[in-house]
Design an enzyme around this catalytic site. Structure first.
Site, PDB file in Angstrom:
ATOM      1  N   GLU A 158      -7.612  -6.066   5.508  1.00 13.62           N
ATOM      2  CA  GLU A 158      -8.439  -5.870   4.324  1.00 13.62           C
ATOM      3  C   GLU A 158      -9.877  -5.478   4.625  1.00 13.62           C
ATOM      4  O   GLU A 158     -10.463  -4.698   3.883  1.00 13.62           O
ATOM      5  CB  GLU A 158      -8.415  -7.131   3.466  1.00 13.62           C
ATOM      6  CG  GLU A 158      -7.075  -7.406   2.839  1.00 13.62           C
ATOM      7  CD  GLU A 158      -6.610  -6.301   1.915  1.00 13.62           C
ATOM      8  OE1 GLU A 158      -7.441  -5.650   1.259  1.00 13.62           O
ATOM      9  OE2 GLU A 158      -5.391  -6.076   1.860  1.00 13.62           O
ATOM     10  N   ASP A 182     -11.995  -0.593  -6.636  1.00 13.34           N
ATOM     11  CA  ASP A 182     -10.638  -0.353  -6.162  1.00 13.34           C
ATOM     12  C   ASP A 182      -9.646  -0.591  -7.297  1.00 13.34           C
ATOM     13  O   ASP A 182      -9.477  -1.729  -7.738  1.00 13.34           O
ATOM     14  CB  ASP A 182     -10.377  -1.317  -4.992  1.00 13.34           C
ATOM     15  CG  ASP A 182      -8.966  -1.275  -4.495  1.00 13.34           C
ATOM     16  OD1 ASP A 182      -8.487  -0.199  -4.139  1.00 13.34           O
ATOM     17  OD2 ASP A 182      -8.344  -2.355  -4.450  1.00 13.34           O
ATOM     18  N   ASP A 199      -7.364 -17.087 -10.609  1.00 11.47           N
ATOM     19  CA  ASP A 199      -6.036 -17.672 -10.414  1.00 11.47           C
ATOM     20  C   ASP A 199      -5.988 -18.673  -9.269  1.00 11.47           C
ATOM     21  O   ASP A 199      -5.145 -19.567  -9.264  1.00 11.47           O
ATOM     22  CB  ASP A 199      -4.997 -16.581 -10.147  1.00 11.47           C
ATOM     23  CG  ASP A 199      -4.475 -15.927 -11.403  1.00 11.47           C
ATOM     24  OD1 ASP A 199      -4.801 -16.397 -12.506  1.00 11.47           O
ATOM     25  OD2 ASP A 199      -3.720 -14.949 -11.270  1.00 11.47           O
ATOM     26  N   TYR A 226      -3.830 -19.507  -3.985  1.00  3.56           N
ATOM     27  CA  TYR A 226      -3.106 -18.465  -4.715  1.00  3.56           C
ATOM     28  C   TYR A 226      -1.666 -18.383  -4.223  1.00  3.56           C
ATOM     29  O   TYR A 226      -0.729 -18.321  -5.023  1.00  3.56           O
ATOM     30  CB  TYR A 226      -3.824 -17.138  -4.524  1.00  3.56           C
ATOM     31  CG  TYR A 226      -3.293 -16.026  -5.384  1.00  3.56           C
ATOM     32  CD1 TYR A 226      -3.863 -15.755  -6.619  1.00  3.56           C
ATOM     33  CD2 TYR A 226      -2.239 -15.227  -4.960  1.00  3.56           C
ATOM     34  CE1 TYR A 226      -3.394 -14.725  -7.415  1.00  3.56           C
ATOM     35  CE2 TYR A 226      -1.758 -14.196  -5.747  1.00  3.56           C
ATOM     36  CZ  TYR A 226      -2.334 -13.950  -6.973  1.00  3.56           C
ATOM     37  OH  TYR A 226      -1.860 -12.928  -7.763  1.00  3.56           O
TER      38      TYR A 226
END
Length: 106
Positions: free
Chosen positions: A34, A45, A63, A88
């Site tokens: 990443e 993005d 989240d 997550y």
């Protein structure tokens, strides 16, 4: 190049919940893909910004439980961002027989 975290968001619509823990080695691999595992700030993005080590989107941060003092602050702090990714994954990687391995997380 598409980001791994976008794939994770797509996977979560397909998979149900399972109890799993992502390893530090797997986190480091995702981080390298990443951002080169650097706090690279935010980049626009696919309809929104992705920030930090894991190129986390604001909705992803929400989240994962809104850790840290702010979305961008957490995304650019490796410990906070790693904890967000772990939360997550724990919340969304499915219980439909998915293997709890780095490939599933990616």
């Amino acid at each position: 190049m598409q980001h791994l975290l976008r794939f994770i968001v797509i996977l979560t619509t397909v998979l149900t919940f399972c109890e799993a823990t992502i390893s530090s080695a797997c986190l480091r691999c995702i981080c390298n893909v990443e951002s080169g595992c650097r706090p690279i700030g935010c980049r626009y993005d696919v309809y929104s910004y992705s920030c930090g080590y894991f190129q986390i989107k604001e909705e992803y941060w929400e989240d994962c439980g809104r850790p840290g003092t702010s979305y961008k602050g957490c995304a650019n702090d490796y410990t906070c961002a790693s904890n967000c990714v772990r939360a997550y994954m724990k919340r969304y990687i499915g219980g439909s027989g998915c293997p709890a391995n780095c490939e599933s997380y990616a």
